[in-house]
Design a protein around this motif. Structure first.
Motif, PDB file in Angstrom:
ATOM      1  N   SER A 318       8.412  -1.368   8.095  1.00 40.40           N
ATOM      2  CA  SER A 318       8.890  -0.306   7.712  1.00 40.40           C
ATOM      3  C   SER A 318      10.491   0.540   6.965  1.00 40.40           C
ATOM      4  CB  SER A 318       8.795   0.402   9.373  1.00 40.40           C
ATOM      5  OG  SER A 318       7.346   0.093   9.569  1.00 40.40           O
ATOM      6  N   LEU A 322       9.775   2.722   3.580  1.00 39.51           N
ATOM      7  CA  LEU A 322      10.612   4.150   2.967  1.00 39.51           C
ATOM      8  C   LEU A 322      11.426   3.749   2.442  1.00 39.51           C
ATOM      9  CD1 LEU A 322      10.583   4.626   7.070  1.00 39.51           C
ATOM     10  CD2 LEU A 322       9.257   6.249   5.489  1.00 39.51           C
ATOM     11  N   LYS A 347      -5.600  -0.538   2.787  1.00 41.74           N
ATOM     12  CA  LYS A 347      -5.066   0.566   2.781  1.00 41.74           C
ATOM     13  C   LYS A 347      -4.045   1.208   1.640  1.00 41.74           C
ATOM     14  CE  LYS A 347      -2.878   0.716   7.581  1.00 41.74           C
ATOM     15  NZ  LYS A 347      -1.754   0.644   8.278  1.00 41.74           N
ATOM     16  N   ASN A 375       5.483  11.381   1.440  1.00 40.06           N
ATOM     17  CA  ASN A 375       5.951  11.849   2.523  1.00 40.06           C
ATOM     18  C   ASN A 375       4.157  11.454   3.674  1.00 40.06           C
ATOM     19  OD1 ASN A 375       8.468  11.932   3.255  1.00 40.06           O
ATOM     20  ND2 ASN A 375       8.008  14.085   3.248  1.00 40.06           N
ATOM     21  N   ALA A 376       3.280  12.188   2.872  1.00 37.72           N
ATOM     22  CA  ALA A 376       1.670  11.423   3.121  1.00 37.72           C
ATOM     23  C   ALA A 376       0.970  10.250   2.806  1.00 37.72           C
ATOM     24  CB  ALA A 376       1.235  12.641   2.882  1.00 37.72           C
ATOM     25  N   ARG A 379       3.173   7.983   5.377  1.00 36.29           N
ATOM     26  CA  ARG A 379       2.346   7.563   6.197  1.00 36.29           C
ATOM     27  C   ARG A 379       0.819   6.863   6.589  1.00 36.29           C
ATOM     28  NH1 ARG A 379       4.306  12.939   6.734  1.00 36.29           N
ATOM     29  NH2 ARG A 379       2.081  14.208   6.139  1.00 36.29           N
ATOM     30  N   ALA A 380       0.110   7.458   4.985  1.00 28.05           N
ATOM     31  CA  ALA A 380      -0.715   6.426   5.580  1.00 28.05           C
ATOM     32  C   ALA A 380      -0.656   5.088   5.320  1.00 28.05           C
ATOM     33  CB  ALA A 380      -1.813   6.820   3.753  1.00 28.05           C
ATOM     34  N   LEU A 382       1.442   3.324   6.656  1.00 29.32           N
ATOM     35  CA  LEU A 382       2.526   2.747   7.556  1.00 29.32           C
ATOM     36  C   LEU A 382       1.841   2.940   8.822  1.00 29.32           C
ATOM     37  CD1 LEU A 382       5.703   3.770   6.393  1.00 29.32           C
ATOM     38  CD2 LEU A 382       5.048   1.407   6.670  1.00 29.32           C
ATOM     39  N   ASP A 383       0.963   3.854   8.397  1.00 28.73           N
ATOM     40  CA  ASP A 383      -0.097   4.656  10.026  1.00 28.73           C
ATOM     41  C   ASP A 383      -1.278   3.175  10.955  1.00 28.73           C
ATOM     42  OD1 ASP A 383      -1.084   5.904  12.472  1.00 28.73           O
ATOM     43  OD2 ASP A 383      -2.895   7.118  10.907  1.00 28.73           O
TER      44      ASP A 383
END
Length: 384
Positions: A318, A322, A347, A375-376, A379-380, A382-383
């Motif tokens: 992660s 990031l 993904k 950020n989006a 999120r995609a 790491l979700d």
């Protein structure tokens, strides 16, 4: 080689004191009447000795004096710290030693002292190039004083960067474009250009929550300012090598790229964070925030860390994404097997179809279209 070596090894030293607290700032900075500089020197040297014993033999690529306002440090303290650093680690031939400065604490003799101590790069917190906006941002200097300080720095150091904040209250896209052109006419080799963010726990955060922080650009205008920033800087040869950082070719910040490339770095000082791989295990370190408490802890125990946490592989993956996806170069997925699975490939493929990312074998990067919505994208990825 161990994974951290892909990014290198650096040292961050936090100086927690400022002349005033800016209303947008959520850093660990404090205003005090007096500073016992020798006590801080002793604590820094003690911490260098402690961390050096754990990391013997590593080549140190960068040192960063951050804050706070490190240009409030006595040059003799900086000299003692750098001398101890050089006695503790072998250093890269091109080691970068950066000190942050505010225009209100700049004078030629002090800067010459830092240079003689070994500082070879300065990062100046100018933030705006007109007096009304500087006042709103809570800065103590005028635009004229900032220019004088910049000229002093440029006359002493070969490498000088400065920071500006955009998407300020009442700022139009045209006004930011003109200010950015002015900044580029002054710039030496590096600019840090940050969009104003309203953080909880700051004076601006409190005003915003109370509905009293008026005149902020809407999302569309802020996005236009970001796009203008990329275009104008690129045209001037200052490419955006990271979301908020622009540099001439070969002048990117070595220290910050250690963070973004997920190398190891030791953090010294109140509230300082670090990432250290010891015995094959990467750890997160964090020091307590209170300057008085940190100083007392170092004196009492010989260890300024408050916590040291072993990071799981999931934690590391992660953090790797990031940090690394902020860079224009992106990340090497081969560093973590979890990023080469079929599930993760799905993904990535979905984001490729949307035009948000690019993949070249194992190198994954965000496209120009994806960077404003990073950020989006993250999120995609790491979700679960």
């Amino acid at each position: 080689m161990e994974d951290w070596a892909h990014g290198g090894f650096g040292l961050y030293i936090h100086w927690p004191f400022c002349q005033a607290k800016c209303p947008y700032c959520d850093f660990n900075s404090h205003v005090v009447a007096q500073i016992d500089q020798k006590a801080w020197q002793s604590a820094y040297l003690s911490e260098i000795d402690r961390i050096g014993a754990e990391t013997q033999g590593r080549v140190l690529r960068s040192v960063f004096f951050g804050g706070g306002t490190p240009s409030l440090m006595d040059p003799d303290v900086v000299d003692a710290v750098i001398t101890r650093i050089r006695a503790t680690w072998p250093t890269a031939n091109n080691i970068e030693i950066t000190l942050e400065a505010n225009p209100t604490s700049v004078e030629a003799g002090r800067f010459a002292g830092y240079r003689d101590a070994g500082v070879n790069r300065v990062s100046m917190g100018i933030q705006a190039l007109n007096d009304p906006d500087l006042k709103v941002l809570g800065r103590l200097h005028t635009a004229g004083e900032a220019m004088q300080a910049f000229e002093i720095a440029r006359g002493v150091f070969d490498r000088v960067s400065f920071d500006l904040i955009y998407a300020r209250q009442g700022q139009s896209v045209a006004a930011w474009e003109a200010e950015l052109q002015q900044a580029l006419s002054l710039a030496v080799d590096h600019l840090s250009l940050y969009q104003l963010t309203i953080e909880d726990g700051t004076a601006f955060g409190d005003r915003y929550a109370a509905g009293k922080l008026r005149g902020l650009p809407d999302d569309d205008n802020a996005a236009d300012m970001y796009a203008v920033t990329q275009d104008i800087c690129a045209a001037a040869g200052f490419n955006g090598y990271e979301v908020s950082n622009h540099a001439a070719a070969g002048c990117e910040s070595i220290h910050n790229r250690i963070y973004w490339r997920y190398g190891d770095y030791a953090g010294i000082g109140p509230g300082a964070h670090g990432r250290l791989t010891l015995g094959g295990q990467r750890h997160a370190t964090e020091a307590q925030l209170s300057p008085v408490g940190w100083l007392a802890q170092v004196r009492r125990t010989g260890n300024g860390d408050l916590v040291r946490t072993a990071l799981t592989q999931d934690d590391q993956v992660s953090e790797f994404l990031l940090m690394g996806m902020r860079l224009a170069e992106g990340v090497d997925l081969g560093r973590y097997p979890a990023l080469l699975t079929g599930e993760f490939n799905n993904k990535i493929n979905g984001l490729i179809e949307l035009g948000m990312v690019l993949r070249d074998e194992n190198q994954l990067s965000v496209t120009a279209e994806g960077r404003p919505v990073l950020n989006a994208v993250l999120r995609a990825l790491l979700d679960d």
